[in-house]
Design a protein around this motif. Structure first.
Motif, short mmCIF file in Angstrom:
data_model
loop_
_atom_site.label_atom_id
_atom_site.label_comp_id
_atom_site.label_asym_id
_atom_site.label_seq_id
_atom_site.Cartn_x
_atom_site.Cartn_y
_atom_site.Cartn_z
N PHE A 213 -12.10 5.63 -5.66
CA PHE A 213 -11.36 4.45 -5.24
C PHE A 213 -10.26 4.85 -4.27
N VAL A 214 -9.76 3.86 -3.53
CA VAL A 214 -8.58 4.04 -2.71
C VAL A 214 -7.70 2.81 -2.86
N ALA A 215 -6.41 3.03 -3.08
CA ALA A 215 -5.44 1.95 -3.15
C ALA A 215 -4.47 2.11 -1.99
N ILE A 216 -4.35 1.06 -1.19
CA ILE A 216 -3.46 1.08 -0.03
C ILE A 216 -2.30 0.13 -0.35
N ILE A 217 -1.12 0.70 -0.53
CA ILE A 217 0.03 -0.07 -1.03
C ILE A 217 1.02 -0.30 0.10
#
Length: 287
Positions: A213-217
């Motif tokens: 997964f990748v989370a872009i905050i």
């Protein structure tokens, strides 16, 4: 013409091909791709993807997820120089449950704890310490462009992500590295006390998904975009890169940022707020 985020240039269609942001061998999906130059694609595969897939820490989860590539080759244990006592014939082998065991060709058996008692065991593995940081930078660069398009290019210091991606490789740029402002964490680097609370959230998100997964905050710091990357259930790296976060969309699926998870090679997208709501209301405490 297409834009290649890796080389920061426009190229002809004939010079481009499809890049899996996470390769299939690392839990990727055919739905999570971008177009990049053929040269850049080959380089990132050689310098990053192929090396990471051979890492010991990913072996059992690659087996568990059956993370095969385009050629559908069976997943093999990582190579290492292993010695148990005087026995130099020992290798890693998967057991019937997909767990790594020490197997002795000399004794034609998997070694038990009794076999290892009183024996000196040495395991030699060649692994680049910065590899996970470099892979995190590659995923950050590609996924940022996948999610936000031109807004990501215009409002993020993508040159710093490229510099980290190419660190120590063919396109290593010492000047850029020496002047880099981005900060980050990558396993097994210790987490600083000031980042412990936020990092615990990232660990829980990683455990919740249990996949790549990748989370872009875009909500934590006004002038930094934070990208969190997990590979097949392993929290791999976090990069905080200079950016004008006010320029990114903030509503709907982009509220507080955006998350892409790839369980069973299916693409799941959601806002970062929605992701946090699945973690027992932590959104009210930390963001």
């Amino acid at each position: 013409m297409v834009f290649c985020i890796y080389s920061n240039s426009h190229i002809s269609d004939n010079d481009s091909n499809e890049e899996h942001i996470f390769p299939l061998t690392l839990g990727g999906s055919n739905a999570f791709t971008i177009q990049v130059s053929k040269i850049s694609n080959t380089r990132s595969n050689r310098e990053l993807d192929e090396k990471l897939k051979s890492c010991l820490f990913l072996a059992t989860n690659r087996k568990k997820h059956d993370a095969r590539g385009h050629k559908n080759k069976a997943i093999t244990p990582p190579k290492a120089k292993i010695t148990v006592g005087t026995d130099k014939s020992v290798v890693f082998k998967f057991d019937e449950n997909g767990l790594l065991q020490l197997y002795s060709h000399l004794r034609a058996k998997s070694l038990t704890s009794d076999d290892l008692k009183g024996q000196r065991v040495t395991i030699g593995i060649c692994q680049e310490r910065s590899l996970r940081l470099k892979f995190t930078a590659k995923v950050a660069l590609a996924s940022g462009y996948f999610v936000y398009g031109d807004a990501f290019i215009a409002n993020t210091e993508t040159s710093e992500l490229r510099a980290l991606m190419h660190y120590g490789g063919e396109l290593h740029d010492e000047v850029l590295i020496n002047n880099i402002v981005s900060t980050g964490w990558y396993w097994p680097k210790p987490v600083g006390d000031g980042d412990a609370e936020m990092h615990s959230i990232f660990e829980r998100i990683n455990d919740m998904f249990g996949c790549s997964f990748v989370a872009i905050i875009t909500s934590a710091v006004p002038d930094k975009i934070i990208i969190v990357v997990g590979v097949l259930g392993h929290l791999t790296g976090v990069i905080s890169c200079p950016a004008n976060c006010d320029a990114f969309p903030r509503t709907g699926d982009y509220d507080l940022g955006h998350v892409v998870a790839l369980g069973d090679r299916q693409l799941k997208r959601m806002s970062f707020r929605s992701c946090l709501k699945e973690l027992d209301g932590l959104s009210n405490n930390c963001f």
